[in-house]
Design an enzyme around this catalytic site. Structure first.
Site, PDB file in Angstrom:
ATOM      1  N   LYS A  89       0.846  -1.202   0.000  1.00 22.76           N
ATOM      2  CA  LYS A  89       0.000   0.000   0.000  1.00 22.76           C
ATOM      3  C   LYS A  89       0.885   1.258   0.000  1.00 22.76           C
ATOM      4  O   LYS A  89       0.679   2.174  -0.778  1.00 22.76           O
ATOM      5  CB  LYS A  89      -0.920  -0.014   1.223  1.00 22.76           C
ATOM      6  N   GLU A 104      10.579  -4.721   4.404  1.00 22.93           N
ATOM      7  CA  GLU A 104      10.650  -6.120   3.983  1.00 22.93           C
ATOM      8  C   GLU A 104      10.371  -6.250   2.478  1.00 22.93           C
ATOM      9  O   GLU A 104      11.088  -6.931   1.744  1.00 22.93           O
ATOM     10  CB  GLU A 104       9.610  -6.963   4.737  1.00 22.93           C
ATOM     11  N   GLY A 119      -4.805  -1.794   4.859  1.00 26.79           N
ATOM     12  CA  GLY A 119      -3.976  -2.929   4.438  1.00 26.79           C
ATOM     13  C   GLY A 119      -4.630  -4.278   4.708  1.00 26.79           C
ATOM     14  O   GLY A 119      -4.701  -5.146   3.843  1.00 26.79           O
ATOM     15  N   ARG A 120      -5.151  -4.459   5.921  1.00 26.90           N
ATOM     16  CA  ARG A 120      -5.726  -5.777   6.270  1.00 26.90           C
ATOM     17  C   ARG A 120      -7.108  -5.978   5.677  1.00 26.90           C
ATOM     18  O   ARG A 120      -7.723  -7.025   5.866  1.00 26.90           O
ATOM     19  CB  ARG A 120      -5.721  -5.955   7.789  1.00 26.90           C
ATOM     20  N   GLU A 174      -4.696  -6.429  14.886  1.00 27.58           N
ATOM     21  CA  GLU A 174      -4.197  -5.129  14.420  1.00 27.58           C
ATOM     22  C   GLU A 174      -5.338  -4.095  14.415  1.00 27.58           C
ATOM     23  O   GLU A 174      -5.119  -2.902  14.577  1.00 27.58           O
ATOM     24  CB  GLU A 174      -3.577  -5.257  13.018  1.00 27.58           C
ATOM     25  N   HIS A 213      -3.653 -33.022  18.413  1.00 22.94           N
ATOM     26  CA  HIS A 213      -2.485 -33.748  18.909  1.00 22.94           C
ATOM     27  C   HIS A 213      -1.411 -32.801  19.425  1.00 22.94           C
ATOM     28  O   HIS A 213      -0.264 -33.185  19.589  1.00 22.94           O
ATOM     29  CB  HIS A 213      -1.939 -34.643  17.791  1.00 22.94           C
ATOM     30  N   LYS A 260       8.993  -0.304  13.782  1.00 27.62           N
ATOM     31  CA  LYS A 260       9.629  -0.052  12.486  1.00 27.62           C
ATOM     32  C   LYS A 260      10.770   0.957  12.621  1.00 27.62           C
ATOM     33  O   LYS A 260      11.862   0.746  12.095  1.00 27.62           O
ATOM     34  CB  LYS A 260       8.594   0.511  11.495  1.00 27.62           C
TER      35      LYS A 260
HETATM   36  O1  F6P Z   1       3.276  -3.031   9.679  1.00 27.53           O
HETATM   37  C1  F6P Z   1       1.900  -3.199   9.615  1.00 27.53           C
HETATM   38  C2  F6P Z   1       1.416  -2.877   8.261  1.00 27.53           C
HETATM   39  O2  F6P Z   1       1.382  -1.491   8.129  1.00 27.53           O
HETATM   40  C3  F6P Z   1       0.073  -3.510   7.980  1.00 27.53           C
HETATM   41  O3  F6P Z   1      -0.968  -2.762   8.445  1.00 27.53           O
HETATM   42  C4  F6P Z   1       0.127  -3.661   6.502  1.00 27.53           C
HETATM   43  O4  F6P Z   1      -0.807  -4.589   6.046  1.00 27.53           O
HETATM   44  C5  F6P Z   1       1.539  -4.114   6.301  1.00 27.53           C
HETATM   45  O5  F6P Z   1       2.272  -3.385   7.266  1.00 27.53           O
HETATM   46  C6  F6P Z   1       2.114  -3.899   4.931  1.00 27.53           C
HETATM   47  O6  F6P Z   1       2.085  -2.551   4.541  1.00 27.53           O
HETATM   48  P1  F6P Z   1       2.234  -2.150   3.035  1.00 27.53           P
HETATM   49  O7  F6P Z   1       1.132  -2.760   2.263  1.00 27.53           O
HETATM   50  O8  F6P Z   1       2.199  -0.655   3.014  1.00 27.53           O
HETATM   51  O9  F6P Z   1       3.571  -2.669   2.552  1.00 27.53           O
END
Ligand code: F6P
Length: 537
Positions: free
Chosen positions: A204, A210, A267-268, A353, A384, A499
């Site tokens: 987003k 990452e 995002g979620r 979240e 199990h 972060k």
């Molecule tokens: O770190 C949490 C978050 O901001 C989530 O809310 C989001 O889904 C994820 O990181 C990834 O963010 P982006 O889509 O901006 O890479």
């Protein structure tokens, strides 16, 4: 208006929940043989049975009146009509607009939003058809036959769940890379041919460490293995899904290869947007559309059905009962199908979240517990491992069981799966009413008391439609709970601190200088790691 926690209804519920003579699940069933019908709801192939909770008709009525105190109806209308309900970021939360196909709502999404979501869907349809018709080619002219989605959190969990729930052996390969640990990417690169691979960079913000790190590594792998320059590699092998297209362009991705979405998609809550592109590529655009229709069915139901007959509202109220009035702080998600094994992880982000917060919408401290800890695994495996804790620990964890009544793809395993699922539900609710005897005596360790609460969701079939409905069911459940707790369910400030600290600490690990480490509490750890690094280099 009194705060909801100060209302007579809330106080009556607190009294009920702490009543030492609260009727057990067994007693509630004995008292009323029609309980299963009274405490279950259904919508188009999705059946919710919430009868195995310590909720009497009186408690249910009290819970329902909380919705009025919270002005839930108005809040639902506010969300669907695009009011800026994400107040801390001054944004709407309009994921429902992404799946709105013109059905009647109290107030549907604004017209201009519908036009842009339709354009977006058309762009997704075209790429997905081109790919699936074998017309999408890489930099060496070979047909693209595999997709790697690079994204994390909401840009990973939703599409990964849907793809893994619905894929067949004849669907094209879609892999998902999320972790900054490079073994995630390198492990997946081994399974694909660089000349035939498309990378979807899903972010987003297009700034997530990452994702950008993995995207850069994927790019250098392509240039190295295909012996092409970056421009060529990006042009033929990279597309982006983002709400920040200018940064994606700076990365080198061509404008026509950027699938844009909007800041009003959290995002979620984004799998319904272009973030769902891997679903359309892997399973077909038509399947993605059916998924949207399934969610839309639930949206229409949620925004129109009376509270007592409303699946998301009732699921939310049962959760409120457990968290706020029975003091249960965890909630287990137990799908009885391998296909939904990623569902607990997906719900962890969605619920924790969204509602793992202690400050309300007016920036005041919340005096009650909010989102429980969501965890779980698929049946029968968890039986199990941690099932023992569910049955006999002093810590009570309410559970959601998810079962599939008919599975054409795995018809031989349906019976044992269902038998095990029903067995767990029964054991949790009623225990062993005739405990095993040893030497004429019942050993306390062998007594399973039961009276452990659970909901059961039965999907007639697991397909795009029912899955879409179930995901929207949980989204709306989270929304209702957020409204009752007066939480902004659409921001996530708690994530940001980690972060920024990670950025600073990474620099300190690189330079070996931790003088900037203001807190000093991790200085010893940094020193230990740096010493170890020097020793092994
Ligand atoms: O770190 C949490 C978050 O901001 C989530 O809310 C989001 O889904 C994820 O990181 C990834 O963010 P982006 O889509 O901006 O890479």
């Amino acid at each position: 208006m009194p705060r909801i926690f100060n209302t007579e209804t809330w106080k009556a519920l607190e009294k009920c929940g702490q009543d030492p003579n609260l009727e057990t699940i067994g007693e509630l069933f004995n008292k009323d043989v029609s309980r299963p019908e009274k405490f279950s709801l259904e919508l188009d192939g999705l059946y919710l049975d919430y009868s195995r909770n310590q909720i009497s008709e009186k408690t249910k009525d009290l819970l329902l009146s909380i919705c009025d105190h919270a002005h839930l109806k108005d809040q639902i209308t506010a969300m669907f009509s695009g009011k800026r309900i994400n107040t801390s970021e001054n944004r709407a939360a309009l994921h429902t607009a992404l799946r709105s196909n013109g059905k009647e709502y109290p107030k549907g999404p604004p017209k201009e939003i519908r036009t842009s979501t339709n354009d977006n869907l058309e762009q997704m349809r075209m790429l997905s058809h081109k790919f699936r018709d074998g017309k999408l080619v890489g930099s060496t002219g070979q047909k693209i036959n595999a997709v790697i989605n690079i994204g994390i959190g909401g840009s990973d969990l939703g599409p990964k769940l849907v793809y893994s729930a619905l894929k067949n052996h004849d669907h094209p390969l879609v892999l998902f890379v999320s972790n900054i640990d490079e073994s995630d990417l390198t492990g997946k690169l081994k399974d694909v041919n660089p000349a035939k691979t498309l990378f979807v960079i899903a972010s987003k913000t297009f700034t997530t460490a990452e994702t950008i790190t993995n995207a850069k590594k994927a790019l250098s792998w392509l240039t190295r293995t295909l012996n092409v320059d970056e421009k060529n590699a990006i042009e033929h092998h990279f597309v982006a899904t983002t709400a920040n297209p200018s940064v994606a362009e700076k990365f080198g991705i061509k404008t026509e290869n950027i699938f844009q979405f909007w800041d009003w998609v959290g995002g979620r809550y984004s799998l319904w947007s272009a973030v769902g592109l891997p679903i359309a590529l892997g399973l077909g655009f038509e399947t993605f559309e059916v998924l949207l229709r399934g969610a839309e069915d639930m949206d229409v139901h949620f925004s129109t059905a009376p509270a007592a007959l409303n699946l998301p509202i009732m699921l939310a109220l049962v959760g409120i009962w457990h968290v706020n009035f029975r003091n249960y702080c965890a909630h287990a998600i137990l799908p009885y199908t391998e296909r939904l094994s990623l569902f607990p992880e997906y719900l962890q982000q969605l619920e924790m979240e969204s509602n793992g917060k202690m400050v309300d919408r007016s920036e005041s401290q919340i005096s009650h517990t909010t989102a429980p800890i969501i965890w779980g695994s698929r049946g029968t495996n968890f039986q199990h491992s941690f099932a023992q804790h569910l049955h006999q620990s002093p810590i009570v964890t309410p559970c959601d069981f998810i079962a599939v009544a008919a599975d054409n793809k795995n018809h031989q395993s349906v019976k044992p799966l269902l038998a095990n699922c029903l067995a767990q539900i029964e054991a949790l609710a009623f225990g062993n009413q005739d405990p095993m005897k040893s030497n004429g005596q019942t050993k306390p360790s062998q007594i399973i008391e039961g009276n452990r609460p659970s909901n059961v969701i039965i999907l007639d079939k697991l397909n795009a439609r029912t899955l879409g409905s179930m995901l929207a069911l949980y989204e709306h459940k989270v929304f209702v709970q957020g409204v009752i707790w007066n939480i902004n369910s659409f921001d996530q400030w708690g994530v940001e601190l980690g972060k920024s600290l990670a950025k600073r600490i990474e620099k300190e690990l690189e330079s070996g200088d931790n003088s900037e480490n203001t807190l000093k509490s991790s200085a010893n750890l940094i020193e230990r790691i740096n010493t170890q690094k020097q020793r092994s280099s």
